[in-house]
Write a protein that holds these residues in place. Structure first.
Motif, PDB file in Angstrom:
ATOM      1  N   GLU A   1      -6.590  24.981   3.942  1.00 39.20           N
ATOM      2  CA  GLU A   1      -7.066  23.990   4.922  1.00 39.20           C
ATOM      3  C   GLU A   1      -6.153  23.920   6.141  1.00 39.20           C
ATOM      4  O   GLU A   1      -6.623  23.927   7.280  1.00 39.20           O
ATOM      5  CB  GLU A   1      -7.145  22.590   4.276  1.00 39.20           C
ATOM      6  N   GLU A   2      -4.850  23.860   5.911  1.00 35.86           N
ATOM      7  CA  GLU A   2      -3.963  23.726   7.084  1.00 35.86           C
ATOM      8  C   GLU A   2      -3.972  25.003   7.920  1.00 35.86           C
ATOM      9  O   GLU A   2      -3.895  24.945   9.149  1.00 35.86           O
ATOM     10  CB  GLU A   2      -2.538  23.285   6.690  1.00 35.86           C
ATOM     11  N   GLY A   3      -4.124  26.156   7.263  1.00 36.00           N
ATOM     12  CA  GLY A   3      -4.217  27.426   7.994  1.00 36.00           C
ATOM     13  C   GLY A   3      -5.478  27.465   8.849  1.00 36.00           C
ATOM     14  O   GLY A   3      -5.447  27.857  10.023  1.00 36.00           O
ATOM     15  N   LEU A   4      -6.586  27.029   8.258  1.00 39.94           N
ATOM     16  CA  LEU A   4      -7.866  27.029   8.969  1.00 39.94           C
ATOM     17  C   LEU A   4      -7.817  26.069  10.168  1.00 39.94           C
ATOM     18  O   LEU A   4      -8.181  26.437  11.288  1.00 39.94           O
ATOM     19  CB  LEU A   4      -8.987  26.615   7.997  1.00 39.94           C
TER      20      LEU A   4
ATOM     21  N   ILE B   1      -0.261  22.589  16.746  1.00 41.01           N
ATOM     22  CA  ILE B   1      -0.829  22.288  15.417  1.00 41.01           C
ATOM     23  C   ILE B   1      -0.601  23.489  14.504  1.00 41.01           C
ATOM     24  O   ILE B   1      -1.372  24.453  14.506  1.00 41.01           O
ATOM     25  CB  ILE B   1      -2.343  21.950  15.510  1.00 41.01           C
ATOM     26  N   GLU B   2       0.501  23.429  13.784  1.00 39.20           N
ATOM     27  CA  GLU B   2       0.878  24.537  12.908  1.00 39.20           C
ATOM     28  C   GLU B   2       1.282  24.012  11.545  1.00 39.20           C
ATOM     29  O   GLU B   2       1.832  22.918  11.439  1.00 39.20           O
ATOM     30  CB  GLU B   2       2.079  25.277  13.508  1.00 39.20           C
ATOM     31  N   PRO B   3       1.021  24.797  10.484  1.00 39.50           N
ATOM     32  CA  PRO B   3       1.477  24.381   9.156  1.00 39.50           C
ATOM     33  C   PRO B   3       3.002  24.384   9.110  1.00 39.50           C
ATOM     34  O   PRO B   3       3.614  25.097   9.912  1.00 39.50           O
ATOM     35  CB  PRO B   3       0.923  25.454   8.224  1.00 39.50           C
ATOM     36  N   PRO B   4       3.611  23.646   8.165  1.00 38.28           N
ATOM     37  CA  PRO B   4       2.943  22.813   7.168  1.00 38.28           C
ATOM     38  C   PRO B   4       2.646  21.406   7.682  1.00 38.28           C
ATOM     39  O   PRO B   4       3.414  20.876   8.482  1.00 38.28           O
ATOM     40  CB  PRO B   4       3.982  22.743   6.046  1.00 38.28           C
ATOM     41  N   PHE B   5       1.527  20.828   7.219  1.00 39.86           N
ATOM     42  CA  PHE B   5       1.247  19.419   7.498  1.00 39.86           C
ATOM     43  C   PHE B   5       1.933  18.574   6.414  1.00 39.86           C
ATOM     44  O   PHE B   5       2.112  19.049   5.297  1.00 39.86           O
ATOM     45  CB  PHE B   5      -0.258  19.138   7.444  1.00 39.86           C
ATOM     46  N   ASP B   6       2.276  17.337   6.755  1.00 38.17           N
ATOM     47  CA  ASP B   6       2.851  16.435   5.743  1.00 38.17           C
ATOM     48  C   ASP B   6       1.863  16.221   4.611  1.00 38.17           C
ATOM     49  O   ASP B   6       0.647  16.206   4.826  1.00 38.17           O
ATOM     50  CB  ASP B   6       3.150  15.061   6.366  1.00 38.17           C
ATOM     51  N   ARG B   7       2.405  16.037   3.412  1.00 40.62           N
ATOM     52  CA  ARG B   7       1.584  15.697   2.247  1.00 40.62           C
ATOM     53  C   ARG B   7       2.081  14.368   1.716  1.00 40.62           C
ATOM     54  O   ARG B   7       3.265  14.255   1.372  1.00 40.62           O
ATOM     55  CB  ARG B   7       1.754  16.760   1.161  1.00 40.62           C
ATOM     56  N   ILE B   8       1.227  13.368   1.651  1.00 38.29           N
ATOM     57  CA  ILE B   8       1.628  12.109   1.017  1.00 38.29           C
ATOM     58  C   ILE B   8       0.612  11.768  -0.067  1.00 38.29           C
ATOM     59  O   ILE B   8      -0.559  12.120   0.039  1.00 38.29           O
ATOM     60  CB  ILE B   8       1.768  10.935   2.026  1.00 38.29           C
ATOM     61  N   LYS B   9       1.117  11.110  -1.119  1.00 36.13           N
ATOM     62  CA  LYS B   9       0.199  10.721  -2.187  1.00 36.13           C
ATOM     63  C   LYS B   9      -0.444   9.384  -1.836  1.00 36.13           C
ATOM     64  O   LYS B   9       0.119   8.601  -1.055  1.00 36.13           O
ATOM     65  CB  LYS B   9       0.968  10.619  -3.503  1.00 36.13           C
ATOM     66  N   TYR B  10      -1.608   9.129  -2.408  1.00 33.89           N
ATOM     67  CA  TYR B  10      -2.321   7.878  -2.166  1.00 33.89           C
ATOM     68  C   TYR B  10      -1.386   6.676  -2.377  1.00 33.89           C
ATOM     69  O   TYR B  10      -1.377   5.743  -1.557  1.00 33.89           O
ATOM     70  CB  TYR B  10      -3.541   7.803  -3.087  1.00 33.89           C
TER      71      TYR B  10
END
Ligand code: ATP
Ligand code: MG
Length: 433
Positions: free
Chosen positions: A242-245, A274-283
């Motif tokens: 997804e982040e690559g796309l 807009i380049e990876p990596p995007f932040d990942r947070i849990k709900y």
């Protein structure tokens, strides 16, 4: 074609100074002053000012220019001159001016209401704004196909007429299918899942239909859905895809459509970043962040538009929110083995307050769990028999996602309302024109 016409865009260049060229297009604006007609002519590529002087063209050509109303289709031959006063810095001095079709009085004027512009959308799609957005969208679709090709995915063509819900019954459009009930597809996902057992990595670009009963800035009743599904992929693999796309779509728009983005008020440099990596947070973490500004938000609530705004307003990159509570997500999402209250899913939220552009998950492989979840939702299990079969014949771990094309275009083009990302928007009160 008999005549050689030059694109207007290529005239806007110092090297063209003094050259005699032919263009064809439509009259976009017009003004008359002392024996001269100044017409702004547009074609698919850009606009240029055309000066038609009484003593430089044949009498009948001058009369045609004099009479030509906005949106008349015209052919002009003329000499290119630099002119700082003209729009885009160049002018064409006509030597001949020919009207292909003389337009009636055009109904679009300054300060038309948004509702009126939607009533005459078939004409308003000619505007420079909508044209620029459509070009950006076309380029972003090219990037989608390039990206999936590079990742080894097959493009497939799932059905639009379907027998069951994917995203819940409340937004289903029902239709009469030879006397039986059928529905317009909300998502190709279930069918893409069927196709991974032969093609392994598949995607599709199809319209999805949702009977959205509330008016919002980000919901259409008909939108274009980019969906992918991959055998053996786990949640983490999908985040990378997804982040690559998303990154490639933004990069390509920034490179190939810089002019259009600037016209729309978006600095292409922002999209280059807009380049990876995007932040990942849990709900769980998202809940705490939302509560700072919205204390009424409780664990277990779904993130609404306002909550997503809180999470993304200050960001410049998209962010993934993962591991939502099971009870607010769809029946097919895989339970988190570490915490059965959660599912292994992700939403990707666009920055600057825009919010959700992708929803995805690892899929539940266990047929009994799927049946229990369907029953809990009060679904007609029989309608899903074919889908349950996918877990009976060589089931493997797999994951997928759906990206709303108009959602990402809205963000990239920095638009307030999603309706301008699609030429003929379908919303609750509108299916004409
Ligand atoms: P939302 O919470 O915003 O209604 P959703 O959770 O219903 O979204 P999904 O079912 O996950 O959305 O659909 C996948 C993607 O399709 C979304 O991330 C979004 O980009 C897009 N999408 C969903 N509904 C619409 C809509 N009505 N109009 C435009 N795009 C949509
Ligand atoms: Mg929805």
């Amino acid at each position: 074609m008999k005549h050689q016409f030059t694109d207007i865009e290529s005239l806007l260049d110092e090297k063209m100074e003094g050259k005699t060229v032919k263009i064809r297009g439509w009259v976009y604006r017009k003004r008359t002053a002392g024996g001269m007609n100044f017409l702004i002519v547009r074609d698919a590529t850009d606009v240029i000012q055309v000066a038609v002087k009484k003593d430089k063209v044949a009498e009948k050509d001058f009369a045609s220019a004099d009479k030509a109303l906005i949106e008349s289709a015209v052919e002009v031959e003329g000499i290119v001159k630099k002119d700082a006063r003209a729009i885009n810095g160049f002018e064409m001095q006509a030597v001949s001016f020919h009207v292909i079709h003389s337009a009636n009085a055009f109904p679009v004027a300054k300060d038309n209401s948004p509702e009126f512009l939607l009533d005459i959308r078939h004409l308003w799609v000619r505007s420079r704004e909508i044209s620029a957005i459509m070009k950006v969208k076309s380029t972003m679709l090219e990037a989608v196909r390039e990206h999936f090709k590079q990742e080894g995915y097959f493009e497939t063509t799932p059905p639009i007429i379907v027998s069951g819900a994917v995203e819940g019954g409340s937004t289903l459009f029902e239709m009469n299918y030879f006397g039986k009930k059928a529905y317009l597809s909300q998502s190709a996902q279930l069918y893409l899942e069927a196709l991974i057992f032969s093609l392994e990595k598949v995607y599709s670009i199809t319209p999805s239909f949702r009977a959205e009963k509330s008016r919002t800035l980000r919901h259409l009743a008909e939108y274009w859905h980019v969906e992918a599904e991959a055998a053996y992929a786990e949640l983490e693999d999908m985040l990378i895809l997804e982040e690559g796309l998303i990154s490639n779509m933004c990069q390509k728009a920034a490179t190939d459509r810089a002019k259009e983005l600037k016209f729309l008020g978006r600095d292409p440099a922002e999209m280059k970043k807009i380049e990876p990596p995007f932040d990942r947070i849990k709900y769980d973490e998202a809940v705490e962040l939302v509560q700072v500004k919205n204390p009424a938000f409780k664990w277990g609530d779904d993130l609404g538009t306002e909550d997503e705004r809180i999470l993304t307003q200050e960001r410049t990159l998209p962010v993934f929110v993962t591991h939502y509570p099971k009870h607010i997500k769809a029946f097919y999402m895989k339970e988190d083995p570490k915490n059965p209250k959660l599912v292994r899913c992700n939403d990707c939220l666009a920055p600057e307050g825009y919010g959700e552009i992708v929803g995805g998950s690892q899929r539940e492989e266990n047929v009994d769990k799927l049946i229990d979840r369907l029953k809990e939702e009060g679904a007609d299990v029989a309608a899903y028999e074919w889908y349950l079969d996918l877990r009976r014949y060589g089931s493997v771990p797999h994951s997928g996602f759906g990206l709303g094309l108009e959602r990402i275009v809205r963000w990239v083009c920095k638009l307030e309302h999603i309706r301008d990302t699609i030429p003929f928007p379908r919303v609750m009160n509108r299916s004409y024109p």
